[in-house]
Design a protein around this motif. Structure first.
Motif, PDB file in Angstrom:
ATOM      1  N   LEU A  18     120.040  24.945 -66.879  1.00 47.39           N
ATOM      2  CA  LEU A  18     120.756  24.945 -66.240  1.00 47.39           C
ATOM      3  C   LEU A  18     119.924  24.863 -64.232  1.00 47.39           C
ATOM      4  O   LEU A  18     118.910  25.373 -64.563  1.00 47.39           O
ATOM      5  CB  LEU A  18     121.567  25.792 -66.512  1.00 47.39           C
ATOM      6  CG  LEU A  18     121.678  26.823 -67.303  1.00 47.39           C
ATOM      7  CD1 LEU A  18     123.267  27.634 -67.208  1.00 47.39           C
ATOM      8  CD2 LEU A  18     122.610  25.550 -68.139  1.00 47.39           C
ATOM      9  N   LEU A  19     119.842  23.615 -64.185  1.00 48.33           N
ATOM     10  CA  LEU A  19     119.548  24.074 -62.448  1.00 48.33           C
ATOM     11  C   LEU A  19     120.778  23.823 -61.708  1.00 48.33           C
ATOM     12  O   LEU A  19     120.846  23.332 -61.289  1.00 48.33           O
ATOM     13  CB  LEU A  19     118.848  22.240 -62.585  1.00 48.33           C
ATOM     14  CG  LEU A  19     118.432  21.846 -63.443  1.00 48.33           C
ATOM     15  CD1 LEU A  19     117.748  20.374 -63.622  1.00 48.33           C
ATOM     16  CD2 LEU A  19     116.054  22.311 -63.876  1.00 48.33           C
ATOM     17  N   LEU A  48     117.492  29.636 -66.883  1.00 50.32           N
ATOM     18  CA  LEU A  48     117.491  30.090 -66.219  1.00 50.32           C
ATOM     19  C   LEU A  48     117.004  28.817 -64.688  1.00 50.32           C
ATOM     20  O   LEU A  48     116.247  29.516 -64.301  1.00 50.32           O
ATOM     21  CB  LEU A  48     118.242  30.678 -64.907  1.00 50.32           C
ATOM     22  CG  LEU A  48     119.503  30.985 -65.894  1.00 50.32           C
ATOM     23  CD1 LEU A  48     119.816  32.685 -65.419  1.00 50.32           C
ATOM     24  CD2 LEU A  48     120.467  29.842 -66.446  1.00 50.32           C
ATOM     25  N   PHE A  49     116.492  27.893 -63.829  1.00 54.09           N
ATOM     26  CA  PHE A  49     116.019  27.506 -62.785  1.00 54.09           C
ATOM     27  C   PHE A  49     117.027  27.198 -62.027  1.00 54.09           C
ATOM     28  O   PHE A  49     118.084  26.339 -61.792  1.00 54.09           O
ATOM     29  CB  PHE A  49     115.466  26.063 -63.181  1.00 54.09           C
ATOM     30  CG  PHE A  49     113.570  26.257 -64.426  1.00 54.09           C
ATOM     31  CD1 PHE A  49     112.578  26.392 -63.015  1.00 54.09           C
ATOM     32  CD2 PHE A  49     113.825  26.539 -65.180  1.00 54.09           C
ATOM     33  CE1 PHE A  49     111.827  26.188 -64.070  1.00 54.09           C
ATOM     34  CE2 PHE A  49     113.026  26.767 -65.503  1.00 54.09           C
ATOM     35  CZ  PHE A  49     111.403  26.928 -64.705  1.00 54.09           C
ATOM     36  N   TYR A  50     116.369  27.544 -60.214  1.00 55.11           N
ATOM     37  CA  TYR A  50     117.124  27.599 -59.252  1.00 55.11           C
ATOM     38  C   TYR A  50     116.745  26.664 -58.467  1.00 55.11           C
ATOM     39  O   TYR A  50     115.020  26.792 -58.187  1.00 55.11           O
ATOM     40  CB  TYR A  50     116.880  28.822 -58.281  1.00 55.11           C
ATOM     41  CG  TYR A  50     118.151  29.927 -59.931  1.00 55.11           C
ATOM     42  CD1 TYR A  50     119.635  30.484 -59.417  1.00 55.11           C
ATOM     43  CD2 TYR A  50     116.184  30.450 -60.764  1.00 55.11           C
ATOM     44  CE1 TYR A  50     119.841  31.701 -60.026  1.00 55.11           C
ATOM     45  CE2 TYR A  50     117.128  31.959 -61.014  1.00 55.11           C
ATOM     46  CZ  TYR A  50     118.236  32.419 -61.553  1.00 55.11           C
ATOM     47  OH  TYR A  50     118.740  33.562 -61.981  1.00 55.11           O
ATOM     48  N   GLU A  77     110.728  30.009 -60.948  1.00 54.92           N
ATOM     49  CA  GLU A  77     111.822  29.149 -61.885  1.00 54.92           C
ATOM     50  C   GLU A  77     112.545  28.826 -60.202  1.00 54.92           C
ATOM     51  O   GLU A  77     113.815  28.988 -60.422  1.00 54.92           O
ATOM     52  CB  GLU A  77     112.465  30.148 -62.599  1.00 54.92           C
ATOM     53  CG  GLU A  77     111.772  30.893 -63.511  1.00 54.92           C
ATOM     54  CD  GLU A  77     112.326  32.027 -64.518  1.00 54.92           C
ATOM     55  OE1 GLU A  77     112.485  32.111 -65.210  1.00 54.92           O
ATOM     56  OE2 GLU A  77     112.850  33.110 -63.908  1.00 54.92           O
ATOM     57  N   VAL A  78     111.937  28.979 -59.029  1.00 55.41           N
ATOM     58  CA  VAL A  78     112.462  29.014 -58.034  1.00 55.41           C
ATOM     59  C   VAL A  78     112.538  27.154 -57.088  1.00 55.41           C
ATOM     60  O   VAL A  78     111.236  27.081 -57.345  1.00 55.41           O
ATOM     61  CB  VAL A  78     112.634  29.840 -56.630  1.00 55.41           C
ATOM     62  CG1 VAL A  78     113.661  29.866 -55.468  1.00 55.41           C
ATOM     63  CG2 VAL A  78     113.640  31.566 -57.380  1.00 55.41           C
ATOM     64  N   ARG A 205     110.586  18.061 -64.238  1.00 55.51           N
ATOM     65  CA  ARG A 205     109.587  18.764 -64.947  1.00 55.51           C
ATOM     66  C   ARG A 205     109.091  19.849 -64.389  1.00 55.51           C
ATOM     67  O   ARG A 205     108.145  20.413 -65.599  1.00 55.51           O
ATOM     68  CB  ARG A 205     108.178  17.984 -63.810  1.00 55.51           C
ATOM     69  CG  ARG A 205     106.866  17.576 -63.426  1.00 55.51           C
ATOM     70  CD  ARG A 205     106.153  17.013 -62.652  1.00 55.51           C
ATOM     71  NE  ARG A 205     106.937  15.761 -62.489  1.00 55.51           N
ATOM     72  CZ  ARG A 205     107.116  14.928 -60.681  1.00 55.51           C
ATOM     73  NH1 ARG A 205     107.744  16.540 -60.062  1.00 55.51           N
ATOM     74  NH2 ARG A 205     107.728  14.290 -60.459  1.00 55.51           N
ATOM     75  N   ARG A 206     109.574  20.743 -63.321  1.00 58.14           N
ATOM     76  CA  ARG A 206     108.941  22.066 -63.957  1.00 58.14           C
ATOM     77  C   ARG A 206     109.248  22.679 -64.973  1.00 58.14           C
ATOM     78  O   ARG A 206     108.936  23.582 -65.570  1.00 58.14           O
ATOM     79  CB  ARG A 206     108.907  23.048 -62.473  1.00 58.14           C
ATOM     80  CG  ARG A 206     108.318  24.244 -61.985  1.00 58.14           C
ATOM     81  CD  ARG A 206     109.012  25.084 -61.000  1.00 58.14           C
ATOM     82  NE  ARG A 206     107.819  24.305 -60.025  1.00 58.14           N
ATOM     83  CZ  ARG A 206     108.434  25.025 -58.687  1.00 58.14           C
ATOM     84  NH1 ARG A 206     108.973  25.739 -58.128  1.00 58.14           N
ATOM     85  NH2 ARG A 206     107.828  24.075 -57.621  1.00 58.14           N
ATOM     86  N   SER A 207     110.331  22.606 -64.846  1.00 60.64           N
ATOM     87  CA  SER A 207     111.186  23.526 -66.190  1.00 60.64           C
ATOM     88  C   SER A 207     110.931  22.947 -67.537  1.00 60.64           C
ATOM     89  O   SER A 207     110.846  23.869 -68.212  1.00 60.64           O
ATOM     90  CB  SER A 207     113.189  24.035 -66.170  1.00 60.64           C
ATOM     91  OG  SER A 207     113.115  21.865 -66.583  1.00 60.64           O
TER      92      SER A 207
END
Length: 338
Positions: A18-19, A48-50, A77-78, A205-207
């Motif tokens: 979930l973005l 979860l990514f914020y 994750e931020v 990309r990061r997640s």
């Protein structure tokens, strides 16, 4: 639906990440949105990514705030628009170049992390300007930026949100400050944050997401950004965008799913799509949308069916309801817009 997504009984089970937008979606100012923690912090749910357009705080500070409110979050994750803005700068100007920072020290730190030199004065010969939200932005720093931009400096804005949700209501956002510089310079910046691609691409990309779901409260940033990136989206009506905004939304601003709160993650995906419903009559007569539904039909169901009819017709000028529930939805669709 995102390619390769499995069938699922709950919306949360269809996606691996979930973005999540923050302001207006997870929290409003210092306070969590009611019910957000219970909806997101579940065993076996997607990661979860914020993903935030707000460039005023560092990822570590944002993660710390989320932790205090009871949300699991690490700095990794931020994903912030300040990071994406710094990446854009590093791609366009030589290492070590001076960058005039209109924003917080957190934004200046991101500029440092990509090998550039943050400054606060036009006298330091900046070759670029980066602009992000700060509650302390005033005339003096805007004047320095005006001089630099008019002299040809490359200009990046973290985001162009006109408003910012707070615990006191909507206040002016970074986009309102960007508008002042556009007026003063006749120039337009490159934009890092939603709905522009850089921030959304960085988050995916990061997640490492294969089936991400974008969740946010603004159709012009969160939803438009998801659509531009080819991602599914959920709009929650807990922040900026209203049903009246959705009524006239361009195709590029229309979400895959619609719900009042994040609790909808527990519902079946198909129940959250904006589509006709057997228990709702939504008919267009000229430029008027007429809605009719029984008193036992949930307002959310009526709202989705009404929007489906409006989007199919285009050019709706008036909405009328027959019965208490349909009339309540008609009032919301006719209400104030952001």
């Amino acid at each position: 639906m995102t390619a390769g997504a499995p069938a699922a009984s709950r919306l949360r089970d269809r996606y691996d990440v979930l973005l999540l937008d923050l302001d207006g979606t997870v929290y409003a100012g210092a306070d969590a949105i009611p019910g957000a923690r219970d909806a997101l912090v579940v065993d076996g749910g997607p990661r979860l990514f914020y993903v935030t357009n707000n460039a005023s705080r560092s990822p570590a500070d944002v993660a710390g705030h989320l932790n205090v409110l009871g949300f699991p979050a690490t700095e990794f994750e931020v994903v912030t628009s300040s990071q994406s803005a710094a990446r854009l700068l590093a791609q366009q100007i030589p290492a070590g170049s001076a960058v005039l920072v209109v924003g917080t020290d957190a934004l200046a730190h991101e500029v440092e992390l990509v090998g550039l030199n943050p400054v606060r004065s036009y006298d330091d010969a900046p070759v670029a300007v980066v602009q992000g939200h700060s509650p302390d932005t005033g005339w003096r720093i805007l004047a320095e930026a005006t001089l630099a931009i008019r002299a040809g400096a490359y200009w990046v804005a973290s985001n162009v949100d006109s408003t910012l949700p707070t615990e006191r209501g909507l206040c002016l956002g970074n986009g309102s400050m960007v508008a002042a510089l556009r007026t003063a310079t006749g120039r337009a910046p490159d934009v890092a944050g939603k709905p522009a691609r850089p921030l959304m691409d960085d988050a995916v990309r990061r997640s490492g997401a294969e089936r991400p779901l974008v969740i946010g409260d603004r159709i012009d940033t969160d939803i438009a950004g998801a659509n531009d990136a080819g991602l599914d989206s959920l709009l929650v009506l807990s922040g900026v965008s209203t049903p009246a905004d959705l009524l006239v939304a361009a195709p590029s601003d229309r979400p895959t799913y619609l719900a009042h709160t994040l609790a909808a993650l527990e519902k079946a995906p198909e129940a959250l799509r904006i589509a006709p419903h057997r228990d709702v009559s939504a008919q267009v007569d000229g430029a008027t949308l007429w809605i009719e539904a029984g008193d036992d039909v949930d307002e959310s169901v009526v709202l989705r069916a009404a929007l489906a009819a409006a989007w199919e017709a285009n050019g709706i000028a008036d909405v009328r309801g027959r019965g208490p529930v349909a009339s309540a939805v008609a009032d919301r669709l006719s209400g104030p817009r952001d």
